[in-house]
Design a protein around this motif. Structure first.
Motif, PDB file in Angstrom:
ATOM      1  N   PHE A 179       0.821  -1.207   0.000  1.00 37.85           N
ATOM      2  CA  PHE A 179       0.000   0.000   0.000  1.00 37.85           C
ATOM      3  C   PHE A 179       0.858   1.261   0.000  1.00 37.85           C
ATOM      4  O   PHE A 179       0.440   2.313  -0.499  1.00 37.85           O
ATOM      5  CB  PHE A 179      -0.925  -0.008   1.222  1.00 37.85           C
ATOM      6  N   THR A 245      -7.077  -9.501  -3.371  1.00 35.97           N
ATOM      7  CA  THR A 245      -8.039  -8.810  -2.509  1.00 35.97           C
ATOM      8  C   THR A 245      -8.918  -9.788  -1.720  1.00 35.97           C
ATOM      9  O   THR A 245      -9.880  -9.374  -1.074  1.00 35.97           O
ATOM     10  CB  THR A 245      -8.949  -7.887  -3.340  1.00 35.97           C
ATOM     11  N   PRO A 270     -15.477  -4.938  -1.047  1.00 34.84           N
ATOM     12  CA  PRO A 270     -15.189  -3.503  -1.184  1.00 34.84           C
ATOM     13  C   PRO A 270     -16.359  -2.649  -0.709  1.00 34.84           C
ATOM     14  O   PRO A 270     -17.522  -3.071  -0.794  1.00 34.84           O
ATOM     15  CB  PRO A 270     -14.953  -3.331  -2.694  1.00 34.84           C
ATOM     16  N   LEU A 276     -14.571  -4.093  -8.505  1.00 34.88           N
ATOM     17  CA  LEU A 276     -13.128  -3.924  -8.636  1.00 34.88           C
ATOM     18  C   LEU A 276     -12.669  -4.175 -10.071  1.00 34.88           C
ATOM     19  O   LEU A 276     -13.133  -5.096 -10.746  1.00 34.88           O
ATOM     20  CB  LEU A 276     -12.376  -4.877  -7.712  1.00 34.88           C
ATOM     21  N   TRP A 305      -9.920   0.746   2.497  1.00 30.84           N
ATOM     22  CA  TRP A 305     -10.123  -0.690   2.298  1.00 30.84           C
ATOM     23  C   TRP A 305      -8.920  -1.343   1.614  1.00 30.84           C
ATOM     24  O   TRP A 305      -8.599  -2.506   1.859  1.00 30.84           O
ATOM     25  CB  TRP A 305     -11.389  -0.887   1.451  1.00 30.84           C
ATOM     26  N   SER A 306      -8.237  -0.584   0.785  1.00 28.16           N
ATOM     27  CA  SER A 306      -7.124  -1.122  -0.007  1.00 28.16           C
ATOM     28  C   SER A 306      -5.821  -1.246   0.777  1.00 28.16           C
ATOM     29  O   SER A 306      -4.848  -1.808   0.269  1.00 28.16           O
ATOM     30  CB  SER A 306      -6.882  -0.227  -1.230  1.00 28.16           C
ATOM     31  N   THR A 309      -4.383  -4.861   0.971  1.00 24.16           N
ATOM     32  CA  THR A 309      -4.475  -5.691  -0.228  1.00 24.16           C
ATOM     33  C   THR A 309      -3.112  -5.776  -0.902  1.00 24.16           C
ATOM     34  O   THR A 309      -2.177  -5.057  -0.542  1.00 24.16           O
ATOM     35  CB  THR A 309      -5.499  -5.121  -1.228  1.00 24.16           C
ATOM     36  N   PRO A 312      -2.213  -2.601  -4.384  1.00 25.55           N
ATOM     37  CA  PRO A 312      -3.470  -1.856  -4.574  1.00 25.55           C
ATOM     38  C   PRO A 312      -3.417  -0.785  -5.654  1.00 25.55           C
ATOM     39  O   PRO A 312      -4.468  -0.382  -6.166  1.00 25.55           O
ATOM     40  CB  PRO A 312      -3.709  -1.231  -3.195  1.00 25.55           C
ATOM     41  N   HIS A 315      -5.321  -1.691  -8.740  1.00 23.04           N
ATOM     42  CA  HIS A 315      -6.802  -1.734  -8.798  1.00 23.04           C
ATOM     43  C   HIS A 315      -7.432  -0.391  -8.423  1.00 23.04           C
ATOM     44  O   HIS A 315      -8.548  -0.097  -8.845  1.00 23.04           O
ATOM     45  CB  HIS A 315      -7.381  -2.853  -7.922  1.00 23.04           C
ATOM     46  N   TYR A 316      -6.730   0.435  -7.669  1.00 20.72           N
ATOM     47  CA  TYR A 316      -7.348   1.649  -7.125  1.00 20.72           C
ATOM     48  C   TYR A 316      -7.714   2.654  -8.213  1.00 20.72           C
ATOM     49  O   TYR A 316      -8.871   3.071  -8.332  1.00 20.72           O
ATOM     50  CB  TYR A 316      -6.409   2.284  -6.099  1.00 20.72           C
TER      51      TYR A 316
END
Length: 429
Positions: A179, A245, A270, A276, A305-306, A309, A312, A315-316
């Motif tokens: 992250f 995730t 999520p 996602l 939330w990420s 993971t 991230p 995907h973010y």
């Protein structure tokens, strides 16, 4: 002394050696001997000739280039020595060939913002910064907390020479696939929204990137196809990526060790029933979208939330940009958008014929045999480069790139914007 002094001396060293070795290895390329031999005779004084032959993919040039590259001394952070000395900013800017004026009205009216995350290889960072720098743009530099103190000080000394380059106000200990890498970009965005420069798009780079397209071509690309739109190539999260995730991941950092590891604890869905997506961590985002990211509840909740993971940043951005009603969003977009040229190992034989250098984490670190592929690429930037391993690749690419930049200029070009050897060739052919 120029920061590139060791590289230039390497070309001097290779000049005579390469001619001898060329004769030994020339039996299979008799038709090219005269042209290439002439180019290599100038190698010690004008490496541009060898570079041109490499960009054309001449087999003899590839042989000679590898031999010359072996003769080059190991790349060192020459800039580190200089920036810790009493040298002044004007000398640094002059010797590193920074362009100090907007080269066209079109570029002046479309300023860009850059986020650059770095932690090592100061020589590569200086090459990258000198290439992408334009006085109308703004640059946020995130230095990894793990970077050596001397490196940190050198980069800070460098950025103090420019009004439009600054260090991120918050630094992270960046962990690969963690992250912290995403948070580093967020930190820079929080700074960039307060910049007096009214940038149109923000682009993120890492220290081993290099541009393929000029600033003008990047501006034209963003203005035409992506005017007011975010560029985040991706797709709905595929089944084989759901492991990222599905469970909670944690970052481990201790001294020089840093990695992400999975736990057995399952992760909740999520927030806000968000679907996602999966895509590239590289982007070109509008200023309005960045404001959305920093202020919208959904964006903040997805960021929280990420945090636990895997990777991230992949995907973010792409997930937020697929949401309807978001500034500059592209809900139905796929992988279109030429952000970054990368040779993935699993794409060998599909999108490329192989890596001339070597693979790290399944990504090609380019060798000289990749130069022709790079210059023909439609992408804006490329990754990865390592001047300590393949010095000719970055030396040739930055010369080739700078000539393209200056040929597009609408203003009078200053002599020191050229590399010295290129200036003599361009002005007195």
């Amino acid at each position: 002394m120029s920061f590139l002094g060791c590289t230039k001396s390497g070309f001097v060293l290779c000049g005579g050696l390469c001619i001898v070795l060329l004769a030994i290895n020339n039996t299979n390329q008799p038709e090219e001997r005269t042209d290439i031999e002439t180019e290599i005779k100038e190698c010690g004084f004008y490496p541009g000739e060898l570079c041109r032959a490499l960009f054309e993919g001449k087999p003899a040039a590839l042989v000679v280039g590898n031999l010359c590259q072996e003769a080059l001394p190991p790349s060192r952070d020459q800039g580190l020595v200089y920036l810790q000395s009493t040298g002044n900013c004007s000398t640094f800017i002059h010797e590193q060939h920074f362009i100090t004026k907007p080269l066209s009205e079109e570029e002046a009216n479309y300023p860009l913002a850059y986020i650059m995350t770095i932690h090592k290889k100061l020589d590569m960072f200086v090459k990258l910064l000198s290439a992408v720098y334009a006085p109308q743009n703004v640059y946020c530099i995130h230095i990894d907390k793990k970077a050596p103190k001397a490196y940190n000080q050198a980069v800070r000394r460098l950025t103090s020479c420019f009004r439009n380059i600054f260090i991120s106000s918050r630094q992270e200990t960046v962990v690969y696939a963690g992250f912290s890498r995403l948070q580093a970009d967020i930190n820079c965005m929080e700074d960039l929204v307060h910049s007096d420069i009214q940038w149109k798009h923000v682009i993120n780079l890492c220290g081993q990137d290099f541009p393929i397209k000029t600033n003008r071509k990047i501006v034209q690309y963003l203005k035409s196809k992506w005017n007011g739109i975010n560029l985040t190539p991706g797709m709905i999260q595929p089944q084989h990526m759901k492991y990222r995730t599905r469970v909670i991941y944690k970052e481990f950092v201790h001294m020089e060790m840093a990695y992400v590891y999975p736990t057995k604890e399952e992760k909740e869905s999520p927030p806000h029933n968000i679907t996602l997506y999966f895509g590239t961590a590289y982007y070109a985002l509008t200023r309005d979208f960045v404001q959305f990211v920093l202020s919208d509840t959904r964006a903040k909740d997805l960021l929280e939330w990420s945090k636990d993971t895997y990777s991230p940043d992949e995907h973010y951005w792409v997930t937020l940009n697929r949401m309807k009603g978001v500034p500059g969003s592209t809900p139905n977009a796929g992988w279109e958008g030429n952000i970054r040229a990368i040779k993935w190992r699993d794409q060998q034989g599909v999108s490329h014929s192989g890596c001339s250098g070597h693979y790290i984490r399944d990504i090609c670190v380019y060798g000289i045999g990749d130069l022709q592929w790079l210059t023909n690429s439609p992408h804006l930037f490329a990754n990865k480069f390592d001047p300590s391993r393949y010095p000719l690749v970055t030396d040739c690419l930055e010369r080739h790139y700078r000539l393209k930049v200056l040929k597009e200029a609408d203003v009078a070009v200053e002599k020191n914007w050229y590399f010295q050897d290129e200036y003599s060739k361009e002005i007195d052919p």
